[in-house]
Every structure is written in C-alpha cells, then in structure tokens.
Design a protein around this motif. Structure first.
Motif, PDB file in Angstrom:
ATOM      1  N   ASN A 260       0.257   8.274  15.403  1.00 52.24           N
ATOM      2  CA  ASN A 260       1.591   7.675  15.531  1.00 52.24           C
ATOM      3  C   ASN A 260       1.693   6.778  16.765  1.00 52.24           C
ATOM      4  OD1 ASN A 260       3.213   8.482  13.257  1.00 52.24           O
ATOM      5  ND2 ASN A 260       3.059  10.578  14.021  1.00 52.24           N
ATOM      6  N   ALA A 261       1.095   7.209  17.869  1.00 52.52           N
ATOM      7  CA  ALA A 261       1.136   6.399  19.095  1.00 52.52           C
ATOM      8  C   ALA A 261       0.432   5.067  18.868  1.00 52.52           C
ATOM      9  CB  ALA A 261       0.486   7.162  20.252  1.00 52.52           C
ATOM     10  N   ARG A 262      -0.698   5.096  18.191  1.00 51.25           N
ATOM     11  CA  ARG A 262      -1.413   3.845  17.917  1.00 51.25           C
ATOM     12  C   ARG A 262      -0.600   2.956  16.979  1.00 51.25           C
ATOM     13  NH1 ARG A 262      -2.089  -0.237  16.515  1.00 51.25           N
ATOM     14  NH2 ARG A 262      -3.944  -1.453  16.099  1.00 51.25           N
ATOM     15  N   GLU A 263       0.017   3.542  15.977  1.00 50.81           N
ATOM     16  CA  GLU A 263       0.797   2.757  15.007  1.00 50.81           C
ATOM     17  C   GLU A 263       2.007   2.109  15.677  1.00 50.81           C
ATOM     18  OE1 GLU A 263       0.861   1.143  11.238  1.00 50.81           O
ATOM     19  OE2 GLU A 263      -0.628   2.545  11.985  1.00 50.81           O
ATOM     20  N   ARG A 264       2.573   2.756  16.686  1.00 46.54           N
ATOM     21  CA  ARG A 264       3.699   2.176  17.413  1.00 46.54           C
ATOM     22  C   ARG A 264       3.298   0.912  18.172  1.00 46.54           C
ATOM     23  NH1 ARG A 264       5.035   7.574  18.050  1.00 46.54           N
ATOM     24  NH2 ARG A 264       4.062   7.708  20.116  1.00 46.54           N
ATOM     25  N   LEU A 265       2.023   0.789  18.505  1.00 48.59           N
ATOM     26  CA  LEU A 265       1.538  -0.413  19.194  1.00 48.59           C
ATOM     27  C   LEU A 265       1.493  -1.622  18.264  1.00 48.59           C
ATOM     28  CD1 LEU A 265      -1.432   1.069  21.258  1.00 48.59           C
ATOM     29  CD2 LEU A 265       0.863   0.471  22.079  1.00 48.59           C
ATOM     30  N   GLY A 266       1.425  -1.368  16.978  1.00 51.87           N
ATOM     31  CA  GLY A 266       1.353  -2.429  15.984  1.00 51.87           C
ATOM     32  C   GLY A 266       0.801  -1.874  14.687  1.00 51.87           C
ATOM     33  N   ALA A 267       1.259  -2.421  13.588  1.00 53.02           N
ATOM     34  CA  ALA A 267       0.831  -1.938  12.277  1.00 53.02           C
ATOM     35  C   ALA A 267      -0.677  -2.065  12.119  1.00 53.02           C
ATOM     36  CB  ALA A 267       1.543  -2.707  11.174  1.00 53.02           C
ATOM     37  N   THR A 268      -1.259  -1.085  11.466  1.00 50.32           N
ATOM     38  CA  THR A 268      -2.700  -1.066  11.238  1.00 50.32           C
ATOM     39  C   THR A 268      -3.063  -1.524   9.825  1.00 50.32           C
ATOM     40  OG1 THR A 268      -2.577   1.284  10.694  1.00 50.32           O
ATOM     41  CG2 THR A 268      -3.156   0.709  12.974  1.00 50.32           C
ATOM     42  N   ALA A 269      -2.126  -2.148   9.145  1.00 48.09           N
ATOM     43  CA  ALA A 269      -2.417  -2.708   7.824  1.00 48.09           C
ATOM     44  C   ALA A 269      -3.286  -3.945   8.003  1.00 48.09           C
ATOM     45  CB  ALA A 269      -1.122  -3.060   7.097  1.00 48.09           C
ATOM     46  N   LEU A 270      -4.282  -4.079   7.137  1.00 49.29           N
ATOM     47  CA  LEU A 270      -5.206  -5.203   7.217  1.00 49.29           C
ATOM     48  C   LEU A 270      -4.858  -6.314   6.236  1.00 49.29           C
ATOM     49  CD1 LEU A 270      -8.544  -3.167   7.291  1.00 49.29           C
ATOM     50  CD2 LEU A 270      -7.175  -3.958   9.234  1.00 49.29           C
ATOM     51  N   GLY A 271      -4.011  -6.014   5.269  1.00 51.01           N
ATOM     52  CA  GLY A 271      -3.730  -6.945   4.186  1.00 51.01           C
ATOM     53  C   GLY A 271      -4.496  -6.540   2.942  1.00 51.01           C
ATOM     54  N   ASN A 272      -4.161  -7.155   1.813  1.00 51.98           N
ATOM     55  CA  ASN A 272      -4.824  -6.887   0.541  1.00 51.98           C
ATOM     56  C   ASN A 272      -4.692  -5.427   0.102  1.00 51.98           C
ATOM     57  OD1 ASN A 272      -6.101  -7.920  -1.693  1.00 51.98           O
ATOM     58  ND2 ASN A 272      -8.157  -7.595  -0.883  1.00 51.98           N
ATOM     59  N   GLY A 273      -3.621  -4.765   0.551  1.00 52.53           N
ATOM     60  CA  GLY A 273      -3.372  -3.385   0.132  1.00 52.53           C
ATOM     61  C   GLY A 273      -4.112  -2.335   0.933  1.00 52.53           C
ATOM     62  N   ILE A 274      -4.661  -2.728   2.098  1.00 51.66           N
ATOM     63  CA  ILE A 274      -5.486  -1.823   2.912  1.00 51.66           C
ATOM     64  C   ILE A 274      -4.813  -1.558   4.256  1.00 51.66           C
ATOM     65  CG2 ILE A 274      -7.746  -1.490   3.997  1.00 51.66           C
ATOM     66  CD1 ILE A 274      -8.695  -3.877   2.203  1.00 51.66           C
TER      67      ILE A 274
END
Length: 182
Positions: free
Chosen positions: A48-62
C-alpha cells in the motif's frame, strides 16, 4: 540465486474476484507474506505504501504492485488473474486483469531491479498475455514466464546461444517477441 526461479515457485491465482485495487493489494499481500517469511500486515502495509507513491499499472491490462522492505526475508512473487478488469489508474486508462505482485528484501534491491526490468520487457507481449488470460493451469503460466525470462536474459546479455531451445519445449505455440538470431 537465480531470481527467475521465482516464476517456477510463484503463487498463481486464476479468475480471482476482487472488486477494487485495495482488495487486490490485500489479496496479493496474503499470497506473498508466507512465501516472503513475513507478516501479512507488513506485506500489506509495504504494498500500500508503494502504491500511494504512484500507480503500479503498466498499461495493457497489467499491474505490477511491488515493494522493497526490511520486513521481507526472501523474495516472493504472485500472479493474480482477475475475473474482470479493475481500475488501477493505468496510463492507457484500461482496467487491469493481470497482476504480477512482488515483495522483496530491501537489502537485495539490485536483484529486484533486474527482475522488474525483465518483467517490464516480457509481460506486455500480446501472445504471453493471451496465454495468461486463457490459462487454466498455474503450472503452464509458471513455466512460460520462467522460459521467457531466461530467453530475455540470454538476449539481453548479448549471447546469441540457442534461445529457441529455451522457448521451444511446450511453449512453441507462443512466439517470442524478441529478435532471435540463429
């Protein structure tokens, strides 16, 4: 340690019903914690702490939620196939249905960087994504990711070697996107 062996040992969950990003991160923490020899709450807090720094979505559904933390004793990896796409603030605004979650000891950051670079090169391949999305066997996903990562390492190291031999076995039906020189 051959970090690509993580793919052979990773937890794979298919058709998971998770309605939002927070549920995905909690589920990922649950799947990763024991394998990383850490507490669930610590794994969840780190993701959660890492996700708060910025979304970890790469695109293309990943999406690739990940965290480096002192609480992690050994690296762990989990692939979660979702039953339906979930908003993850992806750069292409597509919902995520393939999640590859990683948790890593902070003291081994260089290994993490190498593996995450490999994942970012191989996972977006449309043929591989099709295999993952249509897979009914976790073992097939594990072995395919492992083979693709090894082939990518061979290609990136400049060694021509026989990349085809790495990929052919049971995976010949899914082409490797990189240039293979005989």
């Amino acid at each position: 340690m051959d970090t690509f062996n993580l793919f052979l040992e990773m937890d794979v969950s298919l058709a998971a019903i998770l309605p939002h990003r927070e549920a995905i991160l909690a589920f990922a923490a649950d799947r990763l914690a024991e394998r990383a020899d850490m507490e669930y709450e610590d794994a969840k807090a780190a993701l959660n702490a890492r996700e708060r720094l910025g979304a970890t979505a790469l695109g293309n559904g990943i999406a690739m939620p990940h965290a480096l933390t002192r609480a992690c004793v050994r690296p762990a990896c989990a692939l979660i196939g979702l039953s339906s796409p979930v908003d993850f603030d992806a750069p292409d605004e597509k919902g995520v249905d393939v999640v590859l979650a990683l948790i890593w000891p902070q003291s081994r950051a260089q290994e993490f960087l190498k593996l995450s670079s490999t994942i970012n090169r191989i996972l977006p391949d449309p043929a591989l994504l099709q295999l993952i999305r249509g897979a009914s066997s976790p073992e097939r996903i594990r072995s395919m990711l492992h083979a693709r990562a090894r082939a990518d390492r061979q290609r990136m190291s400049g060694g021509i070697g026989d990349v085809r031999a790495i990929l052919c076995h049971e995976h010949a039906s899914v082409p490797y996107p990189g240039r293979i020189v005989p």
